[in-house]
Design an enzyme around this catalytic site. Structure first.
Site: not given
Ligand code: NDP
Ligand code: 2IT
Length: 447
Positions: A115, A378, A166-167, A210, A112, A91, A127
């Site tokens: 976590k 999830s 998603g991520d 999240t 992961q 997952k 992943k």
């Molecule tokens: P999104 O794609 O929705 O948003 C990512 C954000 O981070 C955007 O604002 C993006 O800017 C910015 N960003 C991405 N890459 C970079 C970079 N290299 N340098 C600076 N800014 C950057 O992703 P999420 O919000 O889903 O994910 C954000 C973080 O949270 C990641 O590390 C992800 O692994 C983690 N995460 C996500 C989960 C989820 O459920 N979605 C769960 C647990 C962790 P821009 O728009 O300019 O690309």
């Molecule tokens: O980093 C993470 O935990 C995620 N992007 C969410 C993974 C998931 O299966 O919901």
């Protein structure tokens, strides 16, 4: 803490994966935390649990060919790393970003494992993703890419095998296109992906999970030090899914969020971020964070992301990407009075930054624990799919809140049991590992 019993495990990781710095960083941190566990459990050392847990069960690399709006053939690389299935089906999310490579997917898949274990729910670690860059692509191009990606991925996944989500760069729109393609090919309406839309198998509160979960976790982590979100000034990096819903919950809890960023730069609004406007810019228009200024000329925009950590705050929530806070940025945060750091992103702090938090008594909520609310919800989506039933928003949110409280308790108890009570990183790594190690040991060595 240095490696001792587990040095040979790390040596092998370096020999095999020397060109994957993010994976080495994640493995080194976890193995350092597990030294005392290896000392107490020689039978796990003898059974090769530590040697096995750092090697993915399966790594899938594939070509993703698709046709852009100009009729040109584009070729990207697809990845799925099925890291560990000891406690449940693989997952973990899918990341679409030009920086994606095997090492990044492996670090994310490795994190992961622990976590997912901490959530208390039956999910293994995995992943995936692609080096596809969604920026500037039309909906049609996104759809064709997602379909081509799923045409290959579908043969490796399934509701009891591997359940992606998603991520970065993968949200509701992309999950929709991928789910449609899976169904077209397999003729199965199952819970093979999470983060689906409401009305076709998605769970209420998954979108918020999240960011909300991060705030629930930090609320618990800050309690022993008498800190809280109420009245606090908060800086949050990113402006994607995690950042937006962390802003929403922190604000509901009484905080003032004064900054957000994207990969181009950051906005600072000392009056408090106008979240409905950010949602409109980011979720609907898919625009840039600097567009915020048009409606709020008193706010400031600065090019480049690093400077965001120079804004004085009580609580910092990095919610963008890996290694976004280095030792210098951490020192600056501390100097400006920051008392707590909660990681919404995966591995946003470098080892030097973490050292700085721990040396200065900053309340540190490590990613594996602090951002586990997304994957936990999830898993709740998977449960609802299996039951063919949907819970209300309030029911899911209540379960999420309890899960985050439980994760905090587990991390704090393990930290105390291993002699460093306030070190939630140590506690989260150990508590996450124990359940997986027991399962691997019970299940024997051959696959
Ligand atoms: P999104 O794609 O929705 O948003 C990512 C954000 O981070 C955007 O604002 C993006 O800017 C910015 N960003 C991405 N890459 C970079 C970079 N290299 N340098 C600076 N800014 C950057 O992703 P999420 O919000 O889903 O994910 C954000 C973080 O949270 C990641 O590390 C992800 O692994 C983690 N995460 C996500 C989960 C989820 O459920 N979605 C769960 C647990 C962790 P821009 O728009 O300019 O690309
Ligand atoms: O980093 C993470 O935990 C995620 N992007 C969410 C993974 C998931 O299966 O919901």
């Amino acid at each position: 803490m240095r490696l001792n019993r587990l040095q040979s495990v790390m040596d092998q990781v370096v020999a095999r994966n020397g060109n994957e710095p993010e994976f080495l960083q994640a493995a080194q941190e976890v193995l350092e935390s597990l030294e005392p566990v290896a000392e107490r459990n020689p039978e796990w050392v003898a059974a090769g649990i530590f040697d096995r847990i750092v090697e993915p069960e399966r790594q899938i690399l594939f070509r993703v060919a698709w046709v852009d709006d100009a009729g040109k053939v584009q070729v990207n690389r697809g990845f799925r790393v099925q890291f560990n299935s000891a406690i449940g089906p693989y997952k973990g999310g899918l990341r679409f970003h030009p920086s994606v490579n095997l090492g990044i997917i492996k670090f994310l898949g490795f994190e992961q494992i622990f976590k997912n274990s901490l959530t208390g729910l039956p999910i293994g670690g995995g992943k995936g993703g692609s080096d596809f860059n969604p920026k500037g692509r039309s909906d049609g191009e996104i759809m064709r890419f997602c379909q081509s990606f799923m045409t290959e991925l579908q043969r490796h996944i399934g509701p009891d095998t591997d359940v992606p989500a998603g991520d970065i760069g993968v949200g509701g729109r992309e999950i929709g296109f991928m789910y449609g393609q899976y169904k077209r090919i397999r003729n199965d309406f199952t819970g093979v992906l999470t983060g689906k839309g409401i009305g076709w198998g998605g769970s209420l509160a998954r979108t918020e999970a999240t960011g909300y979960g991060l705030c629930y976790f930090m609320e618990e982590a800050m309690k022993p030090g008498g800190l809280s979100f109420d009245g606090a000034t908060v800086v949050i990096s990113g402006s994607g899914n995690v950042a937006i819903y962390a802003t929403e919950k922190a604000t509901q809890m009484g905080a003032k969020v004064v900054a957000l960023s994207d990969s181009n730069g950051y906005i600072h609004d000392p009056d408090g971020i106008d979240l409905p406007l950010v949602k409109e810019i980011k979720e609907i228009r898919k625009g840039r964070i600097r567009e915020y200024l048009a409606a709020h000329p008193a706010a400031t925009y600065v090019d480049g992301c690093d400077g965001i950590w120079s804004i004085p705050c009580d609580i910092a929530l990095p919610c963008a990407t890996q290694n976004e806070i280095d030792g210098q940025a951490a020192a600056l945060l501390v100097r400006n009075g920051c008392k707590a750091v909660g990681e919404g992103a995966n591995m946003p702090s470098t080892p030097e930054a973490i050292e700085c938090y721990l040396a200065n008594g900053v309340v540190y909520g490590p990613a594996k624990a602090a951002n586990a609310g997304g994957v936990a919800t999830s898993a709740l989506e998977m449960s609802q799919n299996s039951m063919r039933y949907s819970w209300t928003f309030e029911e899911v949110d209540r379960k999420l809140h309890q899960i985050m409280v439980d994760i905090h308790t587990q991390a704090r108890s393990a930290a105390a049991e291993y002699g460093d009570p306030d070190n939630l990183m140590l506690g989260a790594n150990i508590a996450g590992f124990l359940k997986v190690a027991r399962a691997m040991y019970a299940q024997g060595i051959a696959y």
